[in-house]
Design a protein around this motif. Sequence first.
Motif, mmCIF file in Angstrom:
data_model
loop_
_atom_site.group_PDB
_atom_site.id
_atom_site.type_symbol
_atom_site.label_atom_id
_atom_site.label_comp_id
_atom_site.label_asym_id
_atom_site.label_seq_id
_atom_site.Cartn_x
_atom_site.Cartn_y
_atom_site.Cartn_z
ATOM 1 N N THR A 141 -26.250 80.453 -35.918
ATOM 2 C CA THR A 141 -26.623 80.692 -37.320
ATOM 3 C C THR A 141 -27.583 79.629 -37.843
ATOM 4 O O THR A 141 -28.025 79.717 -38.988
ATOM 5 N N LEU A 142 -27.883 78.618 -37.037
ATOM 6 C CA LEU A 142 -28.806 77.566 -37.461
ATOM 7 C C LEU A 142 -30.251 78.001 -37.240
ATOM 8 O O LEU A 142 -30.546 78.772 -36.339
ATOM 9 N N GLU A 167 -40.805 66.394 -28.055
ATOM 10 C CA GLU A 167 -41.348 67.186 -29.177
ATOM 11 C C GLU A 167 -40.287 67.399 -30.257
ATOM 12 O O GLU A 167 -39.969 68.536 -30.639
ATOM 13 N N PRO A 168 -39.721 66.324 -30.814
ATOM 14 C CA PRO A 168 -38.605 66.483 -31.753
ATOM 15 C C PRO A 168 -38.990 67.085 -33.098
ATOM 16 O O PRO A 168 -38.116 67.589 -33.800
ATOM 17 N N THR A 169 -40.272 67.030 -33.486
ATOM 18 C CA THR A 169 -40.642 67.563 -34.805
ATOM 19 C C THR A 169 -40.996 69.042 -34.775
ATOM 20 O O THR A 169 -41.296 69.614 -35.818
ATOM 21 N N ASN A 170 -40.948 69.661 -33.595
ATOM 22 C CA ASN A 170 -41.170 71.112 -33.539
ATOM 23 C C ASN A 170 -40.174 71.818 -34.454
ATOM 24 O O ASN A 170 -38.983 71.535 -34.417
ATOM 25 N N ASN A 171 -40.673 72.748 -35.250
ATOM 26 C CA ASN A 171 -39.843 73.597 -36.115
ATOM 27 C C ASN A 171 -39.264 72.869 -37.331
ATOM 28 O O ASN A 171 -38.520 73.480 -38.106
ATOM 29 N N LEU A 172 -39.556 71.586 -37.508
ATOM 30 C CA LEU A 172 -38.978 70.859 -38.638
ATOM 31 C C LEU A 172 -39.821 71.026 -39.888
ATOM 32 O O LEU A 172 -41.057 70.944 -39.839
ATOM 33 N N ASP A 173 -39.158 71.222 -41.032
ATOM 34 C CA ASP A 173 -39.892 71.267 -42.297
ATOM 35 C C ASP A 173 -40.274 69.840 -42.700
ATOM 36 O O ASP A 173 -39.915 68.853 -42.032
ATOM 37 N N LEU A 174 -41.013 69.711 -43.805
ATOM 38 C CA LEU A 174 -41.566 68.410 -44.178
ATOM 39 C C LEU A 174 -40.477 67.393 -44.473
ATOM 40 O O LEU A 174 -40.574 66.220 -44.085
ATOM 41 N N ASP A 175 -39.414 67.839 -45.168
ATOM 42 C CA ASP A 175 -38.323 66.912 -45.479
ATOM 43 C C ASP A 175 -37.620 66.466 -44.202
ATOM 44 O O ASP A 175 -37.311 65.280 -44.030
ATOM 45 N N ALA A 176 -37.370 67.404 -43.276
ATOM 46 C CA ALA A 176 -36.712 67.055 -42.010
ATOM 47 C C ALA A 176 -37.587 66.120 -41.186
ATOM 48 O O ALA A 176 -37.077 65.203 -40.521
ATOM 49 N N ARG A 177 -38.901 66.329 -41.228
ATOM 50 C CA ARG A 177 -39.799 65.430 -40.492
ATOM 51 C C ARG A 177 -39.711 64.019 -41.036
ATOM 52 O O ARG A 177 -39.689 63.053 -40.274
ATOM 53 N N GLY A 380 -41.803 76.490 -46.456
ATOM 54 C CA GLY A 380 -40.396 76.577 -46.827
ATOM 55 C C GLY A 380 -39.547 75.734 -45.909
ATOM 56 O O GLY A 380 -39.922 75.457 -44.767
ATOM 57 N N PRO A 381 -38.370 75.308 -46.402
ATOM 58 C CA PRO A 381 -37.495 74.466 -45.589
ATOM 59 C C PRO A 381 -36.901 75.222 -44.413
ATOM 60 O O PRO A 381 -36.922 76.454 -44.376
ATOM 61 N N ASN A 382 -36.367 74.472 -43.460
ATOM 62 C CA ASN A 382 -35.691 75.083 -42.316
ATOM 63 C C ASN A 382 -34.532 75.954 -42.800
ATOM 64 O O ASN A 382 -33.789 75.572 -43.698
ATOM 65 N N GLY A 383 -34.403 77.124 -42.205
ATOM 66 C CA GLY A 383 -33.319 78.019 -42.557
ATOM 67 C C GLY A 383 -33.565 78.856 -43.789
ATOM 68 O O GLY A 383 -32.673 79.591 -44.237
ATOM 69 N N SER A 384 -34.786 78.790 -44.340
ATOM 70 C CA SER A 384 -35.065 79.538 -45.578
ATOM 71 C C SER A 384 -35.423 80.994 -45.312
ATOM 72 O O SER A 384 -35.456 81.799 -46.244
ATOM 73 N N GLY A 385 -35.730 81.352 -44.058
ATOM 74 C CA GLY A 385 -36.009 82.744 -43.740
ATOM 75 C C GLY A 385 -37.445 83.062 -43.407
ATOM 76 O O GLY A 385 -37.828 84.238 -43.406
ATOM 77 N N LYS A 386 -38.264 82.063 -43.075
ATOM 78 C CA LYS A 386 -39.669 82.323 -42.757
ATOM 79 C C LYS A 386 -39.787 83.186 -41.500
ATOM 80 O O LYS A 386 -40.544 84.156 -41.469
ATOM 81 N N THR A 387 -39.036 82.810 -40.453
ATOM 82 C CA THR A 387 -39.072 83.593 -39.215
ATOM 83 C C THR A 387 -38.560 85.006 -39.451
ATOM 84 O O THR A 387 -39.118 85.984 -38.935
#
Length: 536
Positions: A141-142, A167-177, A380-387
């Motif tokens: 669910t993540l 490649e730890p920043t792959n898929n991370l939003d700006l706040d997570a980065r 949008g942040p991670n988990g917000s539904g972009k994909t």
Amino acid sequence: MSFSIVVDHVSFGRPDGTMVLDGLDAAFPAGRTGLIGANGSGKSTLLKVIAGELTPASGSVSVTGEVGYLPQNVPLEGSRTVSDLLEISGKRAALHAVESGDVAEEHFTAIGDDWDVEERALAELDRLGLGHVGLDRTVATLSGGEAVMVALAAQILKRPAVLLLDEPTNNLDLDARRRLHAAVSAYPGVLVVVSHDRALLGLVDQIAELRDAAVRLYGGDLSAYEEQVAAEQEAAERTVRTAEGEVRRQRRELIEARTKLDRRGRNARKAFENKRVPKIVAGGLKMKAQVAAGKHRALHQERLAEARGRLTEAELAVRDDAEIRVELPGTAVPAGRTVLTLPLDRPERPDGSDGTPGRDGLKALDRLVVRGPERIALLGPNGSGKTTLLRGIVEHGAHVPVAYLPQRLDVLDDALSVVDNVRAVAPAAPVNDVRARLARFLFRGTRADQPVGTLSGGERFRATLAALLSADPPPQLLLLDEPTNNLDLSSVRRLSQALAAYRGALVVASHDVPFLETLGITRWLRQDRDEGLAES
């Protein structure tokens, strides 16, 4: 300088016999090291060998202390929980058993000194922006970014002496980065990170470049590395120009010497023919001229060969990095044409409203309409539904041919070769045309016959992009989900140049704002997990 990681003559090959690492020697000092190199050069393989995930065919690896490893793709099996990913499920079960009155010895053994393991885990998740993620939540669910951050928390909790990040920043939003950057800056141990994130590479103490089957260390961060390489290349190019001039001079002197010696020979023959000298004297002069000609010729040929050798050596010092040549389909979409109409479900707010007035100056949308060659950035942040939104576009169907590049690059058949995967989407294309297109994506010769399952992350991206852009009919709407993931710096530049020239409609979900700004974005949309899609 003392080294925490020493790689001694390590070799590792793919199942098809292709060598990824061939007698590689490398050493990584204390501090933070950024490991860079072209896609397919072996960076991820090297990290896996150091981590013990892969066993080299020959050579050895010596590491001071325990190793933690964050892979490029975090497994998202449906049955695993966040607690499993953090590797604390056993200790939590033992803790809960003791708390319920079960004082069996095995529970105390499992817990050890980690009586506060749950508190530490929750605190680390909160520090990384995952306070909303419960320990019993299933990994499936993540979002991709959330899974990466949970996996990073797992490594930090183990407190390894050496931490390897791929490649730890792959898929991370700006706040997570930003949070990951802070975690990297604060990490007290030895850290080696493979990345194309310029901000992250700006935090390292040294750059290690894997190039031409060798690792070279450069002191300083990415900017210092680029300045040093630029200076070296300028000096190398000057050396090439000097060597080229020397080759021309030696070639000219060789021609002049031959001309002079030929003239002497002709003069000797004429003197004999005109009876100005006796035959025996003329013969002596002729032989003397031939010996001198041979010596001069050998001397100048040797000098020319030496000059050419210096030129070859100088040319080898000049970088000639192969870059992908992305040629997107020339399918222009008229400005007034409707490309897509997608109804949207706007989430209901806690107060019962539907968010119609918008928020923070954003205009909430109840449908997404794309017209003409629009260039839309989806933030949008991670988990917000972009994909989920991009997949919804594919499932709903657009009014024009669509190509979708997913975040996890799972649209190709791992068992088939790169060529066969492209031919599957373009069956009418002659095989020579397919191979010519793949060559522009750096799959030349036997590389195009390699099974997709053996490719690195960057190579897999190139193969997927080649397949999408070879489809028949060619796409007039491109949907790209984090397209710069896994790409080396030069490939990101080439991709942005190609997308900037694309005349079809484009929707790009990305956290890489500098990359988005190169594309000539015409609309900026933001997806929020609680309030849906809105336009700035």
